[in-house]
Write a protein that holds these residues in place. Structure first.
Motif, PDB file in Angstrom:
ATOM      1  N   PHE A 255       0.840  -1.202   0.000  1.00 46.67           N
ATOM      2  CA  PHE A 255       0.000   0.000   0.000  1.00 46.67           C
ATOM      3  C   PHE A 255       0.874   1.252   0.000  1.00 46.67           C
ATOM      4  CE2 PHE A 255      -4.098  -1.722   2.245  1.00 46.67           C
ATOM      5  CZ  PHE A 255      -4.311  -2.570   1.167  1.00 46.67           C
ATOM      6  N   SER A 256       0.491   2.236  -0.817  1.00 49.08           N
ATOM      7  CA  SER A 256       1.157   3.539  -0.846  1.00 49.08           C
ATOM      8  C   SER A 256       0.111   4.623  -0.575  1.00 49.08           C
ATOM      9  CB  SER A 256       1.816   3.771  -2.212  1.00 49.08           C
ATOM     10  OG  SER A 256       2.383   5.063  -2.303  1.00 49.08           O
ATOM     11  N   HIS A 257       0.320   5.406   0.477  1.00 48.33           N
ATOM     12  CA  HIS A 257      -0.675   6.393   0.916  1.00 48.33           C
ATOM     13  C   HIS A 257      -0.545   7.713   0.141  1.00 48.33           C
ATOM     14  CE1 HIS A 257       2.398   8.733   3.012  1.00 48.33           C
ATOM     15  NE2 HIS A 257       2.858   7.603   3.519  1.00 48.33           N
ATOM     16  N   GLY A 258      -1.482   8.626   0.399  1.00 47.14           N
ATOM     17  CA  GLY A 258      -1.483   9.931  -0.228  1.00 47.14           C
ATOM     18  C   GLY A 258      -0.617  10.928   0.522  1.00 47.14           C
ATOM     19  N   LEU A 259      -0.506  12.136  -0.021  1.00 48.65           N
ATOM     20  CA  LEU A 259       0.300  13.185   0.581  1.00 48.65           C
ATOM     21  C   LEU A 259      -0.263  13.592   1.937  1.00 48.65           C
ATOM     22  CD1 LEU A 259       2.562  15.309   0.392  1.00 48.65           C
ATOM     23  CD2 LEU A 259       0.957  16.789  -0.812  1.00 48.65           C
ATOM     24  N   GLY A 260       0.623  13.653   2.941  1.00 53.70           N
ATOM     25  CA  GLY A 260       0.205  14.065   4.272  1.00 53.70           C
ATOM     26  C   GLY A 260      -0.596  13.024   5.012  1.00 53.70           C
ATOM     27  N   VAL A 304       6.388  19.388   0.069  1.00 53.23           N
ATOM     28  CA  VAL A 304       6.883  18.198  -0.624  1.00 53.23           C
ATOM     29  C   VAL A 304       8.032  18.617  -1.531  1.00 53.23           C
ATOM     30  CG1 VAL A 304       5.211  18.416  -2.519  1.00 53.23           C
ATOM     31  CG2 VAL A 304       6.223  16.193  -2.033  1.00 53.23           C
ATOM     32  N   GLU A 305       9.079  17.815  -1.545  1.00 58.78           N
ATOM     33  CA  GLU A 305      10.241  18.077  -2.388  1.00 58.78           C
ATOM     34  C   GLU A 305      10.065  17.388  -3.740  1.00 58.78           C
ATOM     35  OE1 GLU A 305      12.722  19.991  -1.709  1.00 58.78           O
ATOM     36  OE2 GLU A 305      12.464  20.337   0.449  1.00 58.78           O
ATOM     37  N   PRO A 306      10.615  17.948  -4.807  1.00 54.54           N
ATOM     38  CA  PRO A 306      10.541  17.284  -6.122  1.00 54.54           C
ATOM     39  C   PRO A 306      11.070  15.853  -6.082  1.00 54.54           C
ATOM     40  CG  PRO A 306      11.387  19.513  -6.348  1.00 54.54           C
ATOM     41  CD  PRO A 306      11.309  19.251  -4.885  1.00 54.54           C
ATOM     42  N   GLN A 307      12.107  15.630  -5.285  1.00 52.63           N
ATOM     43  CA  GLN A 307      12.716  14.303  -5.195  1.00 52.63           C
ATOM     44  C   GLN A 307      11.736  13.246  -4.708  1.00 52.63           C
ATOM     45  OE1 GLN A 307      15.708  13.490  -6.248  1.00 52.63           O
ATOM     46  NE2 GLN A 307      15.684  11.356  -5.529  1.00 52.63           N
ATOM     47  N   GLU A 308      10.663  13.681  -4.021  1.00 49.94           N
ATOM     48  CA  GLU A 308       9.698  12.726  -3.481  1.00 49.94           C
ATOM     49  C   GLU A 308       9.001  11.938  -4.590  1.00 49.94           C
ATOM     50  OE1 GLU A 308       7.905  10.934  -0.049  1.00 49.94           O
ATOM     51  OE2 GLU A 308       9.713  12.108  -0.433  1.00 49.94           O
ATOM     52  N   PHE A 309       8.895  12.515  -5.767  1.00 54.30           N
ATOM     53  CA  PHE A 309       8.284  11.802  -6.884  1.00 54.30           C
ATOM     54  C   PHE A 309       9.143  10.598  -7.304  1.00 54.30           C
ATOM     55  CE2 PHE A 309       6.068  15.747  -6.950  1.00 54.30           C
ATOM     56  CZ  PHE A 309       4.843  15.492  -7.533  1.00 54.30           C
ATOM     57  N   LEU A 310      10.418  10.648  -6.993  1.00 53.80           N
ATOM     58  CA  LEU A 310      11.315   9.525  -7.278  1.00 53.80           C
ATOM     59  C   LEU A 310      11.470   8.627  -6.051  1.00 53.80           C
ATOM     60  CD1 LEU A 310      14.146  11.496  -9.147  1.00 53.80           C
ATOM     61  CD2 LEU A 310      11.992  10.608 -10.058  1.00 53.80           C
ATOM     62  N   ASP A 311      11.513   9.238  -4.881  1.00 56.82           N
ATOM     63  CA  ASP A 311      11.751   8.464  -3.661  1.00 56.82           C
ATOM     64  C   ASP A 311      10.579   7.563  -3.301  1.00 56.82           C
ATOM     65  OD1 ASP A 311      14.349   9.056  -2.931  1.00 56.82           O
ATOM     66  OD2 ASP A 311      13.802  10.912  -1.912  1.00 56.82           O
ATOM     67  N   ARG A 312       9.359   7.985  -3.607  1.00 59.59           N
ATOM     68  CA  ARG A 312       8.205   7.144  -3.262  1.00 59.59           C
ATOM     69  C   ARG A 312       8.268   5.785  -3.963  1.00 59.59           C
ATOM     70  NH1 ARG A 312       2.908   8.297  -2.343  1.00 59.59           N
ATOM     71  NH2 ARG A 312       2.653   9.524  -0.450  1.00 59.59           N
ATOM     72  N   PRO A 313       8.416   5.723  -5.287  1.00 57.12           N
ATOM     73  CA  PRO A 313       8.548   4.400  -5.913  1.00 57.12           C
ATOM     74  C   PRO A 313       9.762   3.632  -5.392  1.00 57.12           C
ATOM     75  CG  PRO A 313       8.035   6.079  -7.563  1.00 57.12           C
ATOM     76  CD  PRO A 313       8.354   6.806  -6.294  1.00 57.12           C
ATOM     77  N   ARG A 314      10.848   4.340  -5.110  1.00 56.45           N
ATOM     78  CA  ARG A 314      12.042   3.665  -4.591  1.00 56.45           C
ATOM     79  C   ARG A 314      11.823   3.159  -3.178  1.00 56.45           C
ATOM     80  NH1 ARG A 314      15.939   8.320  -7.285  1.00 56.45           N
ATOM     81  NH2 ARG A 314      15.888   7.458  -9.415  1.00 56.45           N
ATOM     82  N   ASP A 315      10.946   3.822  -2.409  1.00 62.06           N
ATOM     83  CA  ASP A 315      10.560   3.278  -1.094  1.00 62.06           C
ATOM     84  C   ASP A 315       9.922   1.904  -1.250  1.00 62.06           C
ATOM     85  OD1 ASP A 315      11.382   5.597   0.198  1.00 62.06           O
ATOM     86  OD2 ASP A 315       9.359   6.443   0.376  1.00 62.06           O
ATOM     87  N   ILE A 316       9.057   1.768  -2.242  1.00 63.47           N
ATOM     88  CA  ILE A 316       8.373   0.481  -2.469  1.00 63.47           C
ATOM     89  C   ILE A 316       9.396  -0.585  -2.853  1.00 63.47           C
ATOM     90  CG2 ILE A 316       6.611  -0.723  -3.807  1.00 63.47           C
ATOM     91  CD1 ILE A 316       5.430   1.470  -2.070  1.00 63.47           C
ATOM     92  N   SER A 317      10.296  -0.244  -3.749  1.00 65.60           N
ATOM     93  CA  SER A 317      11.318  -1.214  -4.163  1.00 65.60           C
ATOM     94  C   SER A 317      12.193  -1.609  -2.976  1.00 65.60           C
ATOM     95  CB  SER A 317      12.181  -0.619  -5.281  1.00 65.60           C
ATOM     96  OG  SER A 317      11.410  -0.413  -6.453  1.00 65.60           O
ATOM     97  N   PHE A 318      12.525  -0.655  -2.128  1.00 63.82           N
ATOM     98  CA  PHE A 318      13.310  -0.959  -0.928  1.00 63.82           C
ATOM     99  C   PHE A 318      12.547  -1.903  -0.005  1.00 63.82           C
ATOM    100  CE2 PHE A 318      14.030   0.168   3.576  1.00 63.82           C
ATOM    101  CZ  PHE A 318      15.350  -0.258   3.703  1.00 63.82           C
ATOM    102  N   ILE A 319      11.251  -1.649   0.186  1.00 59.52           N
ATOM    103  CA  ILE A 319      10.432  -2.514   1.041  1.00 59.52           C
ATOM    104  C   ILE A 319      10.412  -3.941   0.506  1.00 59.52           C
ATOM    105  CG2 ILE A 319       8.041  -2.990   1.723  1.00 59.52           C
ATOM    106  CD1 ILE A 319       9.436  -0.862   3.409  1.00 59.52           C
ATOM    107  N   LEU A 320      10.318  -4.087  -0.796  1.00 60.96           N
ATOM    108  CA  LEU A 320      10.321  -5.437  -1.385  1.00 60.96           C
ATOM    109  C   LEU A 320      11.660  -6.133  -1.143  1.00 60.96           C
ATOM    110  CD1 LEU A 320       8.390  -4.860  -4.736  1.00 60.96           C
ATOM    111  CD2 LEU A 320       7.522  -5.758  -2.559  1.00 60.96           C
ATOM    112  N   ASP A 321      12.743  -5.375  -1.212  1.00 66.55           N
ATOM    113  CA  ASP A 321      14.059  -5.950  -0.889  1.00 66.55           C
ATOM    114  C   ASP A 321      14.089  -6.441   0.554  1.00 66.55           C
ATOM    115  OD1 ASP A 321      14.942  -5.265  -3.434  1.00 66.55           O
ATOM    116  OD2 ASP A 321      15.931  -3.420  -2.775  1.00 66.55           O
ATOM    117  N   GLU A 322      13.542  -5.633   1.466  1.00 67.25           N
ATOM    118  CA  GLU A 322      13.551  -5.997   2.880  1.00 67.25           C
ATOM    119  C   GLU A 322      12.624  -7.177   3.163  1.00 67.25           C
ATOM    120  OE1 GLU A 322      15.558  -4.476   5.383  1.00 67.25           O
ATOM    121  OE2 GLU A 322      16.473  -3.894   3.463  1.00 67.25           O
ATOM    122  N   LEU A 323      11.506  -7.245   2.457  1.00 66.45           N
ATOM    123  CA  LEU A 323      10.602  -8.382   2.638  1.00 66.45           C
ATOM    124  C   LEU A 323      11.263  -9.678   2.158  1.00 66.45           C
ATOM    125  CD1 LEU A 323       7.123  -6.910   1.605  1.00 66.45           C
ATOM    126  CD2 LEU A 323       7.946  -7.445   3.911  1.00 66.45           C
TER     127      LEU A 323
END
Length: 563
Positions: A255-260, A304-323
């Motif tokens: 699951f990926s939530h919305g802003l704030g 919100v920082e511009p980088q967040e548009f890249l970091d959010r998908p990378r958060d998901i990929s990181f979570i999958l690595d940890e799982l």
């Protein structure tokens, strides 16, 4: 500027903020735009407000407005306008004058000095008549000085602080501004009206052997983790929902939530899926969760920082690595039970855009920059959010994660960040949910048009009568009772009112997840137009389509210019 992806205190603050600056605009609205409520970020003056229509002008003093707040009676000097207002508009006008905006001056200064903030101020300042060219600077000064007053920022403190003896409003131009506010939402309403004959229910007689909205029999358990991505210096909270019915034949769902928002904003859905044997990983994105937004509203960072548009998908990929590491960890209840190469992503709002990016949607920054040069005062909050990404340095970004085999995007942002062709690169089966009363991410521009660009197997789910937050867990949604209606924000359909929406989402999400299991054919009927019609309730008609009919495509293209 928030976005309706914001929840809790932050979202309410921004709705109040919008309400304050609707106050004077409502006067103009009462004379010409009877059914609408306006947000006009600066239509007031230091000592006197003058409303001008060609050679005609009416004025009201600051003292009269203060007296209106005390007495609850509209100023007599504006009788030519106020006598044509409805009772609701009168009440809204007075509430707007009374409202205080709980925002500190440091945060406000950061918000209005961004590129997006300056663009919006410039668009709205065209409604103010000045002999000089300092409209934007004057608005900015009024806001900042108003926020530093002992009473804090309000419509009255803005008037008193506006750097001019009088503020003249050009009524025809004000009306033009009002008409354009969140035009995407009003185009959505026109679109829904135009296609309504195509949505009429048919006579259907179908029976099903199971009910996907009912919980499974397994008891749900939760594991809470705090993960550290050292490479990107991001601390990522994670809740894992699972049950004894867990099986490697079933995908992991993220699951990926919305802003704030928070990782628990779809908790009811996570529990529903886990009770049927799925493992659900609900994370919080540290650069755009509620904690981050609270810091922004305290002036400690950008919203919100511009980088967040890249970091959010990378958060998901990181979570999958940890799982995957967890899957191989001895003495762990999930050891050997996680199908981390067979994943479904579910995202809401900003998280919906994140889901589409992970599905293969290409971020197209050049196109985004061009779109964001246009009149942002007319943009929805979802569109304005996407304009933050224009500061990214590259022209395109591809963030696809091959482990993700299916995507669900609930009320996603998509209209600008993926350009004209980015969504054509989505590579996996994708379901998009749109709500007809969503003002934050209006259905036509943010979901329907994007749906037509996806070439992989797809479903478009329409919920007539639902709003942006209708899918959210009621335990994590701010009370809506005191929220005013404006073109930008409005009182959400949530809580007990939206239980039918959440129930329906339980069913279709389970059915989508099952498409990645040996039970696919058993659950496929719940992703059809017949099921949507049967599941419809009096308050919420549901619709599911796989493609838009040619006649609806033609209507959409005529309204939006998209070909």
């Amino acid at each position: 500027m928030q976005y309706k992806m914001l929840t809790g205190k932050n979202r309410k603050s921004l709705q109040v903020f919008a309400g304050v600056f609707c106050a004077i605009a409502t006067i103009a609205e009462g004379i010409v735009l009877k059914p609408f409520f306006g947000v006009n970020s600066s239509v007031q003056a230091a000592d006197t407000v003058v409303i001008r229509y060609g050679p005609l002008a009416e004025s009201v003093s600051l003292d009269e407005l203060k007296e209106s707040v005390q007495t609850g009676k509209l100023p007599a000097s504006l009788g030519i306008y106020t006598k044509r207002m409805t009772e609701e508009q009168r009440r809204f006008f007075l509430e707007g004058l009374k409202a205080k905006v709980p925002i500190n001056v440091v945060t406000l200064d950061k918000l209005i000095n961004t590129q997006i903030g300056t663009t919006i101020l410039g668009d709205i300042s065209t409604a103010i008549t000045r002999r000089d060219q300092a409209g934007i600077q004057a608005m900015r000064a009024g806001l900042i000085l108003g926020a530093t007053s002992p009473q804090g920022l309000s419509a009255l403190s803005f008037i008193a602080a506006y750097p001019s003896q009088r503020l003249e409003i050009d009524l025809p131009q004000t009306i033009n501004v009002l008409k354009g506010l969140n035009s995407a939402f009003f185009r959505t309403q026109q679109f829904m009206l135009a296609i309504s004959p195509q949505l009429n229910p048919r006579d259907i007689k179908v029976t099903y052997s199971l009910d996907p909205t009912q919980p499974g029999s397994a008891q749900v358990q939760t594991i809470t983790l705090e993960l550290n991505d050292q490479k990107r210096q991001r601390q990522i909270p994670l809740d894992i929902y699972w049950s004894t019915a867990i099986s490697t034949n079933k995908p992991v769902i993220v699951f990926s939530h919305g802003l704030g928002s928070v990782g628990t904003d779809l908790r009811y859905l996570a529990k529903h899926l886990a009770s049927h044997g799925y493992v659900v990983a609900a994370l919080e994105h540290p650069g755009s969760n509620e904690t981050s937004s609270n810091k922004a509203f305290n002036g400690k960072k950008r919203l919100v920082e511009p980088q967040e548009f890249l970091d959010r998908p990378r958060d998901i990929s990181f979570i999958l690595d940890e799982l995957e590491k967890l899957n191989q960890t001895a003495n762990n209840p999930l050891q050997g039970k996680l199908a981390t190469n067979n994943v479904m992503i579910v995202g809401h709002s900003f998280g919906g855009g994140t889901a589409l990016a992970l599905a293969g949607g290409e971020l197209q920054i050049d196109s985004l920059k061009q779109k964001c040069q246009q009149n942002l005062a007319q943009a929805s909050l979802g569109a304005a959010l996407q304009c933050v990404a224009q500061e990214l340095p590259e022209t395109t970004y591809q963030l696809r994660d091959e482990r993700i085999k299916q995507a669900i995007a609930l009320n996603p942002v998509s209209s600008l960040m993926f350009g004209e062709t980015g969504l054509a690169k989505v590579q996996i089966p994708t379901l998009i949910l749109a709500s007809s009363a969503d003002k934050t991410t209006p259905a036509l521009t943010e979901q329907v048009i994007g749906f037509t660009k996806i070439r992989s197997p797809k479903w478009l789910v329409g919920v007539i009568g639902a709003s942006h937050l209708s899918v959210k867990d009621p335990d994590f949604t701010v009370d809506q009772s005191n929220i005013p209606n404006t073109p930008i924000l409005s009182r959400e359909v949530t809580g007990e009112q939206a239980k039918d929406v959440r129930n329906f989402l339980n069913g279709i999400t389970l059915a989508m997840a099952a498409q990645l299991t040996p039970e696919a054919s058993q659950y496929a009927p719940f992703l059809t137009s017949d099921y949507a019609q049967i599941a419809s309730t009096r308050l919420f008609p549901f619709r599911i389509v796989r493609e838009l009919p040619p006649e609806i495509m033609e209507m959409m293209q005529s309204m939006t210019g998209n070909r």
